[in-house]
Structures are given as C-alpha cells and as structure tokens.
Design an enzyme around this catalytic site. Structure first.
Site, PDB file in Angstrom:
ATOM      1  N   TYR D 132       0.825  -1.217   0.000  1.00  0.00           N
ATOM      2  CA  TYR D 132       0.000   0.000   0.000  1.00  0.00           C
ATOM      3  C   TYR D 132       0.856   1.263   0.000  1.00  0.00           C
ATOM      4  O   TYR D 132       1.678   1.462   0.901  1.00  0.00           O
ATOM      5  CB  TYR D 132      -0.883  -0.023   1.244  1.00  0.00           C
ATOM      6  CG  TYR D 132      -1.771   1.181   1.419  1.00  0.00           C
ATOM      7  CD1 TYR D 132      -2.901   1.357   0.634  1.00  0.00           C
ATOM      8  CD2 TYR D 132      -1.479   2.141   2.385  1.00  0.00           C
ATOM      9  CE1 TYR D 132      -3.722   2.459   0.806  1.00  0.00           C
ATOM     10  CE2 TYR D 132      -2.304   3.245   2.568  1.00  0.00           C
ATOM     11  CZ  TYR D 132      -3.425   3.396   1.773  1.00  0.00           C
ATOM     12  OH  TYR D 132      -4.235   4.486   1.951  1.00  0.00           O
ATOM     13  N   ASN D 204       7.693  -2.515   2.412  1.00  0.00           N
ATOM     14  CA  ASN D 204       6.783  -1.455   2.842  1.00  0.00           C
ATOM     15  C   ASN D 204       6.309  -1.744   4.261  1.00  0.00           C
ATOM     16  O   ASN D 204       5.217  -1.382   4.634  1.00  0.00           O
ATOM     17  CB  ASN D 204       5.576  -1.439   1.881  1.00  0.00           C
ATOM     18  CG  ASN D 204       4.715  -0.205   2.023  1.00  0.00           C
ATOM     19  OD1 ASN D 204       5.223   0.897   2.168  1.00  0.00           O
ATOM     20  ND2 ASN D 204       3.402  -0.395   1.991  1.00  0.00           N
ATOM     21  N   SER D 247       3.277  -3.848   4.587  1.00  0.00           N
ATOM     22  CA  SER D 247       3.523  -5.157   3.992  1.00  0.00           C
ATOM     23  C   SER D 247       4.903  -5.310   3.353  1.00  0.00           C
ATOM     24  O   SER D 247       5.555  -4.336   3.028  1.00  0.00           O
ATOM     25  CB  SER D 247       2.482  -5.378   2.882  1.00  0.00           C
ATOM     26  OG  SER D 247       1.184  -5.230   3.377  1.00  0.00           O
ATOM     27  N   SER D 285      -0.115  -6.388   8.058  1.00  0.00           N
ATOM     28  CA  SER D 285       0.898  -6.550   7.020  1.00  0.00           C
ATOM     29  C   SER D 285       0.516  -7.690   6.072  1.00  0.00           C
ATOM     30  O   SER D 285      -0.070  -8.683   6.473  1.00  0.00           O
ATOM     31  CB  SER D 285       2.236  -6.846   7.694  1.00  0.00           C
ATOM     32  OG  SER D 285       3.307  -6.553   6.842  1.00  0.00           O
ATOM     33  N   GLY D 286       0.855  -7.491   4.820  1.00  0.00           N
ATOM     34  CA  GLY D 286       0.725  -8.560   3.845  1.00  0.00           C
ATOM     35  C   GLY D 286       2.118  -9.086   3.529  1.00  0.00           C
ATOM     36  O   GLY D 286       2.764  -8.588   2.630  1.00  0.00           O
TER      37      GLY D 286
END
Lengths: 374, 374, 374, 374
Positions: D132, D204, D247, D285-286
C-alpha cells in the site's frame, strides 16, 4: 428442446432431509443480498457474460464483518482476498463472481467503490472470484465495466434469486449442459436455535457422464445424440483442459455464530455436495469454496475486546449434513434453471432437458420421504 | 442374520467404470503388501481389536521412499508422521492402522523394529493412525503388544486381502453397521501407460440413514427394527460424539510417477468416494487420508541430484475419477465383508445384511454398464 | 569449563523491550504448570533423557480447553494431536516433550492416565512431541516408562522452572552447545489489559556459527578449538542430517482471550525468535510450534452456545513483538542453563561458556535500554 | 539529509557468508529479468507509484513453467494466482508488484497481454501482488494503466536492477524510512553444483525501533528528532493499522532443480531474513512470499511423462541459510537505495541516512569475515 425452465423442487425432486428456508436461496440468511448484472450482446463482440454479487449485512459489510473461512478443493482458479480470510477469518467486502479475464476489473471497481462510498479503507482487499466462460463469450471483449460491477452491488436484493444463465453464470457450462448460477437453503436446528444455511454456486464444472441427481446417474442416460456436448467443437479450456472440466465457485452463508475456524470447516464441506452431484475436481478446475457466518459482529476498528458467541463444535453436525444437501441442490438448480445458450462462433451449450430429467429420476426414484432431524 | 459374507462385486454390484486390478485390492499396486494381526479374546478383558499394516516396496521402504501426500478432511483423529510427509513429501515407514489408545505402542514398536532391522535411523518418524473401537473392545485392556505390531509387518503379503472385522478393523463400526477394513483397486490409463490405483480403508464412520451404495440410499431402507443400531445402548464416542459418527482412515497407493504435490492432490480426492457413500466428516470424526506413489525412487541418503519422472498434471484426471470409485468400493467392501460382532458389555454391531442390500440395490439398479474411459 | 550456570538476565543480558513476568517463565501465565522427569544412568544403558510436561489450567484441562493453534516451520519431527488442534482449535491434554523414540510411550501413558483419572474420554488424542537425543543417550534403551510420564504430569508446578539439561531437554544439543529446556515470559499491554505471554522450548537445533545473542554473532567467536563441537565424532542424526541440525519445539502460552485462528497466528511468530537467535530450520529439523490461550473457557460437552471473548486483531501487535523476544530468550536460557553433559560412547556436548558469552556480548553490546511500549 | 544513495555493500556492510552473484541481484539467476515502470506526477493528482515485474525464462514463461511455492507469513495483502501455485506448484506468468488499489488493473493487463502475445490461454491466472502506497500517493488516482504494466513487462532486462523508490516501490515505506524495491543474490554450492539464489523485495513494512542491520539495532539509534517518522501526520493504513506496519512482498528465485514442495520450503525461509532485519509480521501486514525454481522445465501441454531433476532434500540446507542472507540484504538495499520522497498532502518519507548507518554499524561492527561454506 427449449422448454420453460424450473427449479429442481418444482420438478418434484427433493435433495436431502432438512427443510428449506422461505425462498430456498442464500438470501434466506438474514441480511444476505444477491445482485446480478447480465451482459449479452452480439456486436461488436459476441458476449455472454456478467457479474453476480453476494452482499452480506444488507450492505453494511464495510463496518460489520462476518467471520469467514476458505477452502480450495482444486486451485486452478482465482479468488482474490483469500490471504486476508486465512489470516483474520473475516469477510470485509461483497463477494463478486465473474469471468476469468475480468477479475481485475471487478476487483478494482470494488476498491474504488468502497473508497468513494465508505471512506479510505473500505474494500481494499476485496473478494472477487471467477470461472471461465470463453466457450460462449469472447473473452477478448473485456465487456464488463466498473459500472457494471457497481450496478450489481447496488441492485442486490433479498428474496428470490434469478438462477441459470444470469449474472456471472451467463456463459457457464456445468456437467456439459448449460450451467450458471444456482442457490438453495436449509433450516438447521442446532444448540437450541434454528439457523439458516444458504449456498450460491457459479457452476461451470464437471462432465456429463458423472452427473448424478440425488444418486441417480442422470448424465449416463442423456447421451450426446440426445443432447449434443458443448465440447464437440474441440475447443479447449485455458491451461489445456477440455472445456467440460472447468470450475465451480461455492459460497456458503449462515446466521449461526461460528468462529473463523468453524467457517473453514464448513467451507470444506462444500466438497460433499459437489461430490454427490458428480464433481471430482478435474485437473484444470478452480473449485474454490467460501463460507461466512453472520452470527457475530466484528470490525478491525477499535481495540476493545469483543464479546462473541461460539456454536459448540458438537453442534456442527447438522450444518455439515445440510451443507452437502444445499450445495448439491444449488448445483442442480443452476442446471434446471439455465436455458440453452448459443454464443461465440455459433457454439451452443444445451440446457439439461427437464422432461428427460424427470423421467429418468422417476424411473429410479427411491428416496423415502423423511422428517428433518432435530 | 448371520450369512456368508462377500465382497461387493460378488453380489453383482459394481462401482464406477474403471476396471479393477487382478485381486481388486491395494496389493494390486506392485510391491504393496498388507498384513493383519487380529486380537479377539474375552478374558481377562473383552478385546476386539488389532493392527493392519500397509507395507510399500516389498518391505524395502527403509531405503526406497515413495512420494506421499496427506489430507485431513476432519481432524479428530491421529496420524503420526504427518509433519514429515508435509515437509519432504515422502513416506519413510510402513503405515500402521490400529485403535485409538495404542497408537503409541504401535509407533514405538516401529521405531524399535526399524532400528533393529535396518540400523539407527530407519522408521524414526513412522506413520501410525487410528480409529476408535471402544464400543466393542475394552480400550483399557491395552491388548496390543509391540510383538503384535511387528508380526503384522512381517506377515504382510501381496495378493488378496482379508477384509471386514480383521486387523485394525476388528472392532470398527461403519454407517452403524459392522465395519472395518476394506480395499479395492482400479487400472488407470494415463500418459500412455496403465497404472494401478489402490485404496485401503479402516472404516469406522458415518450414520446409517446417509449410507448410499452407488447412489442408492440403502441406509434408509434398513431401519433399526430390521437391524438394530449399535448406538442403542446410549454409549458415547470419545470427545462427546455419538458412536456412529466416528472416523475413517483412507490409504491410496499408486505406481504412477507422481511428485509429492500430486500425491497431496490425490489424497484430497479420497473425500469424493467417502462423500458418495454418505460420509460427511462428522464433528468428532478423524477423516485422515494418505496417498503415496511408488513410481519414483528416492532416499535422503546421499547428496546427488535425483532423476525422477513426473506425470503431467494434465494426465491426473483419470486418477481423480478413479480415486472416487476405489474409495467408495473399499468402504462398501468393509461393510459387506464384516461379520456381526458382539463384544464389550455384550454390545453388538450388526453386519450389513447382504440379502437386503442386493434386494434394495436391484430394486433401484439403474447404472448403465460402461467401458472404462481411455 | 564447568562453571555455575545462570539464566541470561543474571548475566546482564536482556532481550527486547517488554517486561518479564514474576519468574520470567511460562508458568507466569496463570494456571500453567511445568513438570520434569529426568532420567540419567550409565547401566545397563547410557541414558540421558527425560520428559517435560506443560500442564494448563492447573490440571483441569480435561474439562476446560484452552484455544490453540499449531505451526510447522520445518516438519521433520513429531507432534501428536495436531489434526485435532487444526480442526477444533483447542488443546485437550497436557503437552509432553520427550525424545524421538518414546513419543508413543508418552502418548499412550497420557491416554491411560486420562481415562483412569477423568473417565473414558479424557486425553484420547493427546499432544506429545519430540526432539532427538541419540547423540548422548542410548535410544535403544527405551528408558522412559509410563510411570515416568505420569510422574512428570503429577509433579508439575507453578513458579520457577528448572532449565537446561533437565526433563525432555536432558540429552539435547543447541547450536552445537549443550541445549535443552528454556523458558521466559513477557507482560503485554493490549486492549486495556495486561496479559502474560510465556514460552517454553526444548532446544536441540542449530549450528554454532549462526548463533546470535541479541544480534551479536557469539557463535562465530567460540570456535571448536575453544569449545569442541559435539559433531566431532562424525555421528549422524536420524534421516541423514548432521547432529547439529536437529529440532526445536516451542510452546507459547497466554492468558489473553484469543480465538483459535489467533493462536495459529501467534504460533507462526515463534519463528521470529528462533530466526533472531540464528535458527534456519535446517533440513532434518522438526521445528514445531504450539500456541495456546487460556483467556476463554470451552469444552466439547454440551450443546449450548458459548459466550467467549476475542481480542481484536488490531490488538495483536504487542503479542507478535513479544513472541519474538520471549522465544529468543527461552532459547538462550536453555543454552546458559545447560551444563556440559557426557553420555553415550563417551561423547560430550559442551556448555556454552558463560564467561565467553558475557565478554563477547559486552564487547559488542549496543542495545539502548528502553521502556516497554504501551 | 539528501545524499547519494548506495547499495549496502558499497557502504562496507556485508550480510552473511555466502558469495553474491555477479550483480548481486535476482537477475543473477539465469533467465530472470526485471522491469520497472515508475509513475511520478503532481497533477492532476499527486502520484508516487508504479509497477515492478519479475520475468522468468527470458520471457518464455508462457511455454516453460518453473516450479513454484507460496507462503503467507501474514496475509493482510493480495497476491493473485496463489491457488494455482498451491495446486500445480508452477509459475505460469510474470510476477507483477504494484500498489493495493490497482492489482486488478495489472492482473487484467497480463491476461490481455498473454492472450494477444501468446494465444488464448497464456497468463489466464497471473500473479500480481501489492503493498500500500497511499501515504505518499493518491490511491484514488488509479494512475497505472494497462499500458504501463505491459511496458514494465516488455522492458524487463537482465543485469543490474534499479532499487529503492522505483517501479512498484516508488511510494513504499520500510521500517519508517523510505523503502521500496531491493534485491540481492547468493551463490550456493550444493549437490556438486553451484546454483544462484536471488531475492527481490517490495519492502513497505516494519517499525523503526525494530530495524536491525546484521544484528546491529540501527533503528534504535536514529530517533524521530534525527529523522522524522512518516507516521507523524497521524495517517492510518487501510484496515486500521498504523502506516508503519504495512507489507512486504518477497520473491525468491533459483536455477536449482527443486520440485514444487521444495519451492514452498524455500518460500517459508524468506521469513528468516525478514525477522533478522526486524520484521515481525504486524497485524495489518501482507507478508507474502513466492519462490520459484527454473532448474526444471515443465508445461501443462501434452500428456507425456516429464523427466525432471530433484535436488535431494539433504542438499537444501545451503539454500535455507542463503535465503536468510539474501532476503535480509535485499530489504537493506531497498532502504539504502531509496531516496527521500515527498508526496501526497506534502507528506515525506525520509531516506535512511547512510552516514548514520555506517557510523552506527562501524561502532558495533563485529562480524568475522568468513569463507562461504561448501
């Protein structure tokens, strides 16, 4: 061969022993809405496609997450948003079913719509899933627009649901008959309450010879001379499978207070109904199953402890048994409701002939009527 | 009610369209052996239990690992050795099926036997699985010894396999009839070869009303007045489920050159045959499925690159279809072969009456004979 | 080289920024008890083994299940009971840690004990896990008896926990020093409450060159001339790995009201602390992690809906951060508490020299003291 | 504060003990190409976004699939195409990394491009993942077009890779400094060959206080007075997390002959490098990891048996150790290469100051130089 279509029960065929909800559809689960956008045109491209949306919480899903769980019986398909479901066990957006080539269009439409309608963080990781309709529809047309997707969301309603060749199911083929959208519901008594369990499928899978209706091998009795196979043109499914072995999406919904792990258990049971109707999870199929439960209310906002309810696992058996029934019936409703469709390159996917179905079924009809278990 | 037992095909009932191997058993897969040790006694405890062993590679499994994959449809059971199968994708020991209370006895017996027979690191993380036979057998007796387990391993043989109330299946109950061990096989043409796919089940699951035989709802036609239910005593399964909703272990074996991920795909398909026969994965059931493929040879020793073969995924469909058939038939063989057994506290689990089965099946028989697909 | 052993903090080394509980052990979590049974003898076999038990609920776990989740970072090990944890998300028995060869002995001991103490269905699918101590202990001795296991359960207590070469850790080796049992705890403020998070490890993994203590590469500074490696004899781990690359079991416990899926999330975080200390999940390692949460009360008995609490996912971050700290410190406590042990065939696993550790750490010490985050 | 940026090794900091490939990038893996499309503009919207593409097989991936495996350490992100990777264990498309709002745009672009370039079934279920960038870039702008995505695919090249605020990393923030794209590689000797292992990250994620560089807690020494935090504006990440806890996408590639299950094992090891650098998988978080291996050639077309090679599992340890190194270094390269970026609403994400980094690192530098293990 074109006849008025009907739902399975209207033909006198009943699956299983649990009673249905009022309209025998996923919309019997309180707050669950369904919307379709069907796109049929012959120029400039031949298009037989669309979008079907399942909207929980009467549209307030951006602020009231149901718990949810996912299961892939065979993964050659797409469902976005799954990592979040696996991690948090919640559903955070409407569920969109569409064709293979335009999952992205639908996904970004939901992102944009969520932001505009509800603020910055709604629908950021939405659920969009697909089955392939390239046999009947020109997938190069990219015919679905963002507006189509939003229209399907906004027109979603409770009550009876259109089935067959409609919405995301417009171009789908099931057990080598015309397939598409189907739905059903069951009332489940458990833990002192009566809950509703609903299923909605986008059925685009299976081969004819394996099709069974309540155990009767109907597919064996309707050969390609009686009703031609859609695969007779020799077309091939993406990733090299025959057209007849494609995908099924199954959405299960209930108002019971399940926790996320229990939703995953329920999603896994969707396999049962598919298996009973003759599905085997062919190699190129995307058999992706999602279950959500609205009995609890949850949101990521805030840091206060949530008081939730949990159905005891020992009360899950009626849901497991009913999930087999409701999925089998939803698949069969897709078949009995879908009309014959002719599309791309003049190809035709023929409807399951209802007269034949009834005749074959009655010839072998042998299910005792029974009361629903308590 | 006691009659000579028979395998399903001896009753004129055929499941599916793929041909069987020579003895229609998992032992049709080259190198796969099966051994039983049955323990029946009335003093000092009432014991109806035993051990069944599936031994791949004609016993050389300590030095020649088949690839393998695991799937849990419902996990309220035990299968040791699963983390290794998930990680390496290989089977490193015989597979032992026994009762719930003595998984540990069987496990350590394999560890000890492996060390003594093959040196320090054989069978260190072996596969031992269970279903619960405490309705008929006194589980406090801990009747199985290490020697019993080793005897079952050492007596394992190719050829016909004893079924029903034998070995690990001695005290098992299936769809509220007497259950136990069942097996079947199919010949599968794929990728230019003919492979064998075999299944062996220890069937201790299901409720009577859901039992189907090739789609015919046989269980609905044999009520508790005709044949009493085993649950009539009111006894309860461990972890609070009714006795009738217990577990099924399914072992699938093939000589095809599958890689580990493909074995996992195959294991997942065991669900199909269980579902067709009426299993739903009840809440307290341990529905644990293991598939292994002997078409490649592999061992952890050495650091040289292995040359292996891989069936293309596009050639998996016949295996998927056949796995549904072979599991359904193995479950039904367990039922048709098992004799009525009376055990602990005088409780009785009644055999599925074969006359009734044949009569009901013939009344509704409607499967067209068909050739196996190429 | 033998010196008085100490816990890491007694050496002036602190891991992370969250405060510890009163005794800095998993027993700081209310109701969590730990018991050891250590077995050391030289005849007739050389035995350096034992059993460590984590007992939740002050022993009432048979009637009050905590929620639980499992994660396998590398699966070449055994933990029984995992299918049930994956399915129901609960822990139903004490957790036993022991050696590889006797998982079965411990498992059946729990089954028998549960039945005798609490009735027919307690501890039927118990959790028993292992790491391999065959370098120092004669695994052919099968030295552990059922009585030893039950003794460990019954002597389990709250308060300080013996660490190092004790209980299940008696014969274990970690980062090529003497390893074994270690524990630690943290206080976590979240969602308006202060919860306790505890870890207990049975550390038998890792190679020396990768060992880090709070980021300082201590292992690089203590070479095999300074402290001999245990692998110098050339012995091999089961399944062909070098002895130095074996397994670690990690148990995380908290009194926070987590639901099953959140326990699984927590179990996955055990990876972080192992990674910070230098573990990589070597090929033959069994890195099996279990997390349970006692903040809710649940049992399978009865069919009434449970009212439970759920920490919002947005309040999980302090637990995730603290889990990294508590696991790293537990591993290091195992190392600093374990004494040098000589065992089978005169082999020796040397203790991590504390003087060296402190000297190297102080030379590179650079962590700012900091307050715990709110 | 703006200085010339550099890669970590140019600053004299080395991670681990394995040697790098020629350009220390994922492109050292033969046939792996990387392309970027960076989109920076201030009107009509403030846009700091882009697309990064990893293209295996020098672009022939539509007809020559590498094996692949996926792991989600924390799933609050999106990666399309994962069900197929889990099912077949292959990668069938380029891998696109972009922002959250436009995963769909990129996905459908790949579908369309595949069809047009290679025929009907290429890239039907492609891999597109996101982190993001809404802190610096106006996500409502939907600035990326299909043409941008295809441009990134078509410009993909071997050799050195631009890092930092470029392509998909343009607007990303890592450990509360400016983050983005980073890459690194290692040469791994195993099973008699030298293989290359490469990583590319879109970083990120993480908070500053936890950032470590080779074990040195650099993040603790650069406080918000020295370098302001990006979160000072009080903005929030989607789904309610603070901006700083977002993420990381990690792509691992190797030319070793791994089978699918081994790729999954490798993907899981990406956790190690993230953990060493201070990542914990924060709640929102991804952290989605993909590993692929080009050492075998495979395609779904045709039904002939494939002859493939398989690295023995016993030869995996060097890959596991190197994966920790290569991921840690790739994250740090993202940080040291990214320049300070000011974007939406005048917000600024500050670059990690290299002078500070070097000073802090040297103050505590204590890693012995060492040879790569054989």
């Amino acid at each position: 061969m074109t006849t008025a279509r009907a739902r399975l029960r209207e033909l006198g065929i009943t699956i299983g022993r649990y009673p249905t909800g009022p309209v025998n559809a996923i919309t019997d689960v309180p707050g669950v809405l369904v919307g379709h956008k069907t796109i049929i045109r012959d120029a400039p491209n031949v298009v037989r496609t669309g979008v079907t949306v399942v909207v929980p919480r009467e549209g307030r899903i951006h602020e009231d997450y149901p718990f949810a769980g996912f299961f892939s019986f065979n993964g050659i398909g797409e469902m976005t948003g799954v990592p979040l479901i696996d991690e948090w066990g919640v559903l955070t957006s409407p569920v969109v079913l569409t064709n293979t080539s335009q999952v992205g269009t639908a996904r970004d439409a939901l992102v944009e719509y969520g932001t505009r309608a509800y603020g910055d963080f709604a629908f950021k990781l939405p659920v969009v899933a697909e089955t392939y309709d390239g046999f009947l529809s020109d997938s190069d047309a990219f015919a679905i627009t963002r507006e189509d997707v939003i229209e399907a969301v906004e027109c979603a309603a409770s009550g009876p649901v259109a089935e067959g060749s409609v919405g995301g199911g417009t171009g789908m083929i099931c057990h080598e008959f015309k397939g598409g959208i189907g739905t059903a519901s069951r009332l489940v008594k458990s833990a002192g309450h009566t809950y509703t369990l609903g299923a909605l499928v986008q059925a685009n899978h299976g081969i004819r010879s394996l099709l069974r209706v309540d155990g009767v091998p109907v597919g064996q009795y309707i050969d390609s001379e009686r009703v031609p196979l859609p695969s007779s043109t020799g077309d091939r499914h993406p990733l090299s499978a025959p057209i007849e072995a494609s995908s099924i999406l199954i959405i299960l919904a209930t108002d019971a207070p399940l926790v996320p792990l229990q939703c995953k258990r329920l999603a896994r049971r969707a396999t049962l109904g598919m298996a009973r109707a003759g599905g085997v999870g062919h190699n190129t199929s995307g058999d992706l199953f999602l279950a959500f439960a609205t009995g609890n209310h949850y949101h990521e906002h805030g840091k206060e402890i949530w008081n939730i309810q949990m159905l005891p696992n020992s009360a899950m058996d009626p849901f497991f048994e009913a999930s087999a029934e409701v999925v089998e019936e939803a698949i069969l409703n897709a078949l009995t409701c879908a009309e014959t469709v002719t599309g791309l390159h003049g190809r035709t996917a023929y409807a399951l002939p209802l007269d034949d179905l009834v005749e074959i079924y009655q010839r072998f009809n042998r299910v005792k009527s029974s009361e629903a278990p308590e």
